[in-house]
Design a protein around this motif. Sequence first.
Motif, mmCIF file in Angstrom:
data_model
loop_
_atom_site.group_PDB
_atom_site.id
_atom_site.type_symbol
_atom_site.label_atom_id
_atom_site.label_comp_id
_atom_site.label_asym_id
_atom_site.label_seq_id
_atom_site.Cartn_x
_atom_site.Cartn_y
_atom_site.Cartn_z
ATOM 1 N N GLU A 358 47.436 38.819 50.805
ATOM 2 C CA GLU A 358 46.179 38.899 50.061
ATOM 3 C C GLU A 358 46.133 37.939 48.871
ATOM 4 O OE1 GLU A 358 43.101 42.230 48.186
ATOM 5 O OE2 GLU A 358 45.135 42.810 48.791
ATOM 6 N N PRO A 359 47.207 37.795 48.061
ATOM 7 C CA PRO A 359 47.132 36.841 46.946
ATOM 8 C C PRO A 359 46.912 35.401 47.409
ATOM 9 C CG PRO A 359 48.975 38.352 46.659
ATOM 10 C CD PRO A 359 48.472 38.559 48.045
ATOM 11 N N ILE A 360 47.515 35.031 48.533
ATOM 12 C CA ILE A 360 47.350 33.660 49.042
ATOM 13 C C ILE A 360 45.937 33.488 49.583
ATOM 14 C CG2 ILE A 360 48.306 31.901 50.579
ATOM 15 C CD1 ILE A 360 50.890 33.540 50.667
ATOM 16 N N MET A 361 45.396 34.521 50.232
ATOM 17 C CA MET A 361 44.010 34.462 50.711
ATOM 18 C C MET A 361 43.050 34.244 49.539
ATOM 19 S SD MET A 361 44.101 37.640 53.438
ATOM 20 C CE MET A 361 42.308 37.714 53.552
ATOM 21 N N ALA A 362 43.306 34.945 48.448
ATOM 22 C CA ALA A 362 42.438 34.805 47.271
ATOM 23 C C ALA A 362 42.485 33.393 46.711
ATOM 24 C CB ALA A 362 42.856 35.815 46.206
ATOM 25 N N GLN A 363 43.660 32.794 46.729
ATOM 26 C CA GLN A 363 43.783 31.426 46.222
ATOM 27 C C GLN A 363 43.048 30.441 47.133
ATOM 28 O OE1 GLN A 363 45.255 30.610 43.194
ATOM 29 N NE2 GLN A 363 44.151 28.726 43.645
ATOM 30 N N PHE A 364 43.129 30.633 48.423
ATOM 31 C CA PHE A 364 42.373 29.787 49.350
ATOM 32 C C PHE A 364 40.866 29.925 49.090
ATOM 33 C CE2 PHE A 364 46.112 28.937 51.851
ATOM 34 C CZ PHE A 364 45.796 27.829 52.612
ATOM 35 N N GLU A 365 40.423 31.180 48.932
ATOM 36 C CA GLU A 365 39.000 31.424 48.697
ATOM 37 C C GLU A 365 38.536 30.718 47.424
ATOM 38 O OE1 GLU A 365 35.913 35.182 48.106
ATOM 39 O OE2 GLU A 365 38.018 35.541 48.605
ATOM 40 N N LYS A 366 39.346 30.773 46.396
ATOM 41 C CA LYS A 366 39.009 30.120 45.125
ATOM 42 C C LYS A 366 38.966 28.610 45.286
ATOM 43 C CE LYS A 366 40.706 29.629 40.367
ATOM 44 N NZ LYS A 366 41.765 30.059 39.399
ATOM 45 N N THR A 367 39.956 28.056 45.975
ATOM 46 C CA THR A 367 40.037 26.607 46.142
ATOM 47 C C THR A 367 38.881 26.070 46.974
ATOM 48 O OG1 THR A 367 42.454 26.707 45.977
ATOM 49 C CG2 THR A 367 41.508 24.728 46.981
#
Length: 552
Positions: A358-367
């Motif tokens: 989930e934390p990596i998914m959030a970073q992708f979404e932000k980027t």
Amino acid sequence: MKIGVLQLNPIVGDLDGNAARILDAARRAHSLGAELCVTSEMALTGYPPRDLLLYESFVERVRERAEELAGALRDGPPLLLGAVERNPSGLGKPVFNCALFCEGGRITRSVRKTLLPTYDVFDEARYFEPAPAGDPEANIIRTHGLTLAVTVCEDAWNDKDYWDARTYARDPLEEAAAQSPDIIVNLSASPLFLGKQQLREDMLGAVARKYGVPMVYVNQAGADDDLVFDGRSCAFARDGGLMARAQGFEEDVIVVDTDNPSANTVADDDFCREAETWRALVTGTRDYVRKSGFSKALVGLSGGIDSAVTAAVAAEALGADNVTCVLMPSPYSSRGSIDDSLELAKNLGIRTVTLPIEPIMAQFEKTLAEPFAGYEPDTTEENIQSRIRGNLLMAMSNKFGALLLTTGNKSELAVGYCTIYGDMSGGYAVISDVDKTGVFNVAKWYNANVAPNIPEAIITKPPSAELRPDQKDQDSLPDYAVLDAILARHIEHHQSRAEIIAAGFDEATVNRVLNLVRGAEFKRRQAAPGIKLTPRSFGTGWRMPLACRRDL
């Protein structure tokens, strides 16, 4: 005559190791009373050596090792050795596929293969020159006062009476039979497809009965790349009755007494589809991992049936201590899938690592927020989840030197229900030639016949990639029973769109499935190698064009 059957598991290219294995087996057979020893086809090189044969130095070293082996067996029984040799004529292809006759410390004869298969995974005409016609003694070896008709693999598969037709213009067995042989010997490297041994035994028995001559068939065991060799070397009395069979899927040395059929033994075997599938998956995984220089493997566990079966295979093939399962839950992963994965790993004795994404998914979404602005979430975001998992698994593979086993099945690979650079990441595709229906059947068979390690919830719950809320595979695909039936007709039986529809399948469903198969070709071209189990798999025998407009 007492014939030592050397059913071995060579490593392709390992001439020294293979020669040592053959020498040890021949000595064991000699101690059991063998008067002649026979290996499988190309036992010295391992089968198939493929483009190693394009290097003259390799072919020269094969000859050197064969001569050394003949010398080492000077005081033992003669040996029919599966090997290759240079074509000295300068005409045609530069290499022969052959059986070298080693006697009295040297190579005295060579029987060359006549029929060179080019179908499915075979490409022998690329490398070999066929044995020339015209010599009635070409397939004949005389030893111990007996006349042997020696054939190499395909040379025994062209009987017009058994097949009611001929694939090739010549029949080496028919030619050799004119010399009134006392025994027929066949050196084979015959890859498995499910049900093949029953076909072999029926066909070879018919050949022995037709000529009224005992027949001894020697097959390779183990696996090389995508091919599994099931061993099961066998012998037939002159009436065609099975009189001996070696173990399946493993090395074995037996001595066949052709004069006394009742003195021989027939190894027990299980020819049911699920049993053969399981043994082939374990054999293929074990040999690919170890022959590639690895000792450990990684499996990404999702809580689904595919990763569960892959993990069970890995544990059986490599030992539970050599397998690590990685759980990578997302916000869409159900508690049940996580618990089922942990229960499976505990049952198998496999260590687990949990890496929430989930934390990596959030970073992708932000980027990606700016370039994706104005677009609704779709399969792009689903594929990102899969690719995050693929990256994590490959990072662990690199760091710890463990081979990543992919978990996709044949149904998914056929229609592209998989993510390139995501769940397709890895070094070996264990179940890539098992359709979804077959995966469930193997899991049930495994629980009933090996150990009840796969949680019942994994077998009974609807399949889901869990990449969005309440996702089910059947949201995107036809029911697997229908899908797998269409795929089997199209891929394994070469049926066209029109033929499948004429068989009673819904036209719209057939069109959809075949369009998916065509559109996923580029993914399959980049997939990891997998284990061939059916007469037509997505491996070396599948040669569809990429940029085309096929309408089959």
